[in-house]
Design a protein around this motif. Sequence first.
Motif, PDB file in Angstrom:
ATOM      1  N   PRO A   1      38.959  25.400 -25.651  1.00 26.56           N
ATOM      2  CA  PRO A   1      39.712  24.469 -26.486  1.00 26.56           C
ATOM      3  C   PRO A   1      39.828  24.962 -27.929  1.00 26.56           C
ATOM      4  N   LEU A   2      40.796  24.431 -28.633  1.00 26.88           N
ATOM      5  CA  LEU A   2      40.966  24.729 -30.052  1.00 26.88           C
ATOM      6  C   LEU A   2      39.893  24.021 -30.881  1.00 26.88           C
ATOM      7  N   ALA A   3      39.705  24.492 -32.113  1.00 30.68           N
ATOM      8  CA  ALA A   3      38.736  23.871 -33.015  1.00 30.68           C
ATOM      9  C   ALA A   3      39.194  22.485 -33.441  1.00 30.68           C
ATOM     10  N   GLY A   4      38.221  21.617 -33.736  1.00 37.66           N
ATOM     11  CA  GLY A   4      38.514  20.283 -34.224  1.00 37.66           C
ATOM     12  C   GLY A   4      38.476  20.220 -35.741  1.00 37.66           C
ATOM     13  N   ILE A   5      37.742  19.239 -36.282  1.00 38.23           N
ATOM     14  CA  ILE A   5      37.665  19.005 -37.729  1.00 38.23           C
ATOM     15  C   ILE A   5      36.211  19.048 -38.169  1.00 38.23           C
ATOM     16  N   GLY A   6      35.906  19.787 -39.221  1.00 38.71           N
ATOM     17  CA  GLY A   6      34.548  19.842 -39.752  1.00 38.71           C
ATOM     18  C   GLY A   6      34.428  20.939 -40.784  1.00 38.71           C
ATOM     19  N   ASP A   7      33.289  20.969 -41.503  1.00 41.86           N
ATOM     20  CA  ASP A   7      33.018  22.087 -42.400  1.00 41.86           C
ATOM     21  C   ASP A   7      32.953  23.382 -41.603  1.00 41.86           C
ATOM     22  N   ILE A   8      32.361  23.296 -40.418  1.00 38.98           N
ATOM     23  CA  ILE A   8      32.427  24.360 -39.422  1.00 38.98           C
ATOM     24  C   ILE A   8      32.974  23.725 -38.150  1.00 38.98           C
ATOM     25  N   ALA A   9      34.030  24.284 -37.608  1.00 42.58           N
ATOM     26  CA  ALA A   9      34.622  23.764 -36.371  1.00 42.58           C
ATOM     27  C   ALA A   9      35.042  24.938 -35.509  1.00 42.58           C
ATOM     28  N   GLN A  10      34.697  24.879 -34.233  1.00 42.54           N
ATOM     29  CA  GLN A  10      35.023  25.983 -33.334  1.00 42.54           C
ATOM     30  C   GLN A  10      35.326  25.442 -31.948  1.00 42.54           C
ATOM     31  N   GLY A  11      36.165  26.181 -31.235  1.00 46.20           N
ATOM     32  CA  GLY A  11      36.434  25.830 -29.852  1.00 46.20           C
ATOM     33  C   GLY A  11      35.300  26.273 -28.947  1.00 46.20           C
ATOM     34  N   GLY A  12      35.289  25.786 -27.718  1.00 46.23           N
ATOM     35  CA  GLY A  12      34.279  26.188 -26.741  1.00 46.23           C
ATOM     36  C   GLY A  12      34.636  27.502 -26.079  1.00 46.23           C
ATOM     37  N   GLY A  13      33.685  28.045 -25.308  1.00 49.74           N
ATOM     38  CA  GLY A  13      33.906  29.304 -24.622  1.00 49.74           C
ATOM     39  C   GLY A  13      34.822  29.162 -23.422  1.00 49.74           C
ATOM     40  N   ALA A  14      35.540  30.213 -23.123  1.00 52.37           N
ATOM     41  CA  ALA A  14      36.447  30.222 -21.976  1.00 52.37           C
ATOM     42  C   ALA A  14      35.669  30.237 -20.663  1.00 52.37           C
ATOM     43  N   GLY A  15      36.224  29.585 -19.637  1.00 50.57           N
ATOM     44  CA  GLY A  15      35.672  29.698 -18.297  1.00 50.57           C
ATOM     45  C   GLY A  15      36.089  31.033 -17.694  1.00 50.57           C
ATOM     46  N   GLY A  16      35.194  31.649 -16.931  1.00 44.81           N
ATOM     47  CA  GLY A  16      35.475  32.970 -16.369  1.00 44.81           C
ATOM     48  C   GLY A  16      36.469  32.945 -15.223  1.00 44.81           C
ATOM     49  N   GLY A  17      37.152  34.068 -15.033  1.00 41.77           N
ATOM     50  CA  GLY A  17      38.098  34.202 -13.936  1.00 41.77           C
ATOM     51  C   GLY A  17      37.412  34.469 -12.605  1.00 41.77           C
ATOM     52  N   CYS A  18      38.171  34.351 -11.533  1.00 44.12           N
ATOM     53  CA  CYS A  18      37.628  34.551 -10.184  1.00 44.12           C
ATOM     54  C   CYS A  18      38.407  35.667  -9.482  1.00 44.12           C
ATOM     55  N   PHE A  19      37.787  36.253  -8.439  1.00 39.10           N
ATOM     56  CA  PHE A  19      38.474  37.320  -7.711  1.00 39.10           C
ATOM     57  C   PHE A  19      38.010  37.352  -6.252  1.00 39.10           C
ATOM     58  N   ARG A  20      38.830  37.984  -5.412  1.00 40.11           N
ATOM     59  CA  ARG A  20      38.503  38.194  -3.994  1.00 40.11           C
ATOM     60  C   ARG A  20      38.665  39.673  -3.707  1.00 40.11           C
ATOM     61  N   LEU A  21      37.658  40.245  -3.052  1.00 38.15           N
ATOM     62  CA  LEU A  21      37.718  41.645  -2.663  1.00 38.15           C
ATOM     63  C   LEU A  21      38.206  41.791  -1.223  1.00 38.15           C
ATOM     64  N   THR A  22      37.627  40.990  -0.338  1.00 37.49           N
ATOM     65  CA  THR A  22      37.967  41.018   1.087  1.00 37.49           C
ATOM     66  C   THR A  22      37.918  39.582   1.615  1.00 37.49           C
ATOM     67  N   GLY A  23      38.033  39.423   2.925  1.00 32.41           N
ATOM     68  CA  GLY A  23      37.910  38.102   3.518  1.00 32.41           C
ATOM     69  C   GLY A  23      36.494  37.578   3.527  1.00 32.41           C
ATOM     70  N   ASN A  24      35.545  38.358   3.003  1.00 27.61           N
ATOM     71  CA  ASN A  24      34.148  37.920   3.015  1.00 27.61           C
ATOM     72  C   ASN A  24      33.440  38.121   1.670  1.00 27.61           C
ATOM     73  N   GLN A  25      34.133  38.762   0.709  1.00 28.30           N
ATOM     74  CA  GLN A  25      33.473  39.085  -0.546  1.00 28.30           C
ATOM     75  C   GLN A  25      34.344  38.714  -1.754  1.00 28.30           C
ATOM     76  N   GLY A  26      33.678  38.301  -2.819  1.00 27.86           N
ATOM     77  CA  GLY A  26      34.369  37.951  -4.054  1.00 27.86           C
ATOM     78  C   GLY A  26      33.425  37.194  -4.981  1.00 27.86           C
TER      79      GLY A  26
END
Length: 240
Positions: free
Chosen positions: A155-180
């Motif tokens: 998310p974007l930063a809000g309001i404050g003397d210090i304001a910051q957004g949160g960390g991004a959620g990680g991406g996902c992947f599939r290698l095969t029909g059984n792994q990822g």
Amino acid sequence: MASVCVDDDYFDVGPDGRLTMVPGSLGLRERLYFKETGTHEFNRGDYPWLARVFLQVQAAGGGAAGAKARAAEFMSAPGGAGGGYAERLVDASALGGTETIVVGKGGVAGTATVDGGNGGNSSFGGVCTANGGAGGKAVMESGSTLIAYSGTAGPLAGIGDIAQGGGAGGGCFRLTGNQGHAGPGGESRLGHGGFQRASTGEGGAGRGYGGGASGAVARDGDSVSGTAGQDGVVIVWLFG
């Protein structure tokens, strides 16, 4: 007649001769923790000695999607984003008589193939605000071929003397029909995102306050629900 000397950094003698404390000279007097999600009130009149407040506002993390795989196939989901954070030092004179406090609720867990919910915003009146993390989407279809998906933007930063957004959620992947891999949950200032997984099951839950949830993994006909994000918190430091 006896006389005394006083330190005028801390004491004041009023017109009526009474010795009083100088407002703001006592330092930290009390700390308030608002952990229950929803709306609360801060009444300045409850603290007649109040000189200033230091505010820490942590928004909630996003939930993550579930996963549902067909036989001999694999499916996973990205993680939810972590909640934003803000802090601010405010003179008591700048506060209203009553200020509304909002504590954001963690984003709900998505069921199989359903997106995770967004985390709620947190705030102290309009002077200090933080934005909740977005939920992880059910972007991957069941399959057996190599594929990868981006994570969930913080998310974007809000309001404050210090304001910051949160960390991004990680991406996902599939290698095969059984792994990822599923995506890990996003970090927050006052918490951590959930751990990513490669085996069948719901994603890891965050820790502390505001962490995003990790996405789920399903293999070979399994159906798995997602994970909820972590709630936010508002901490008020009272100085006299």
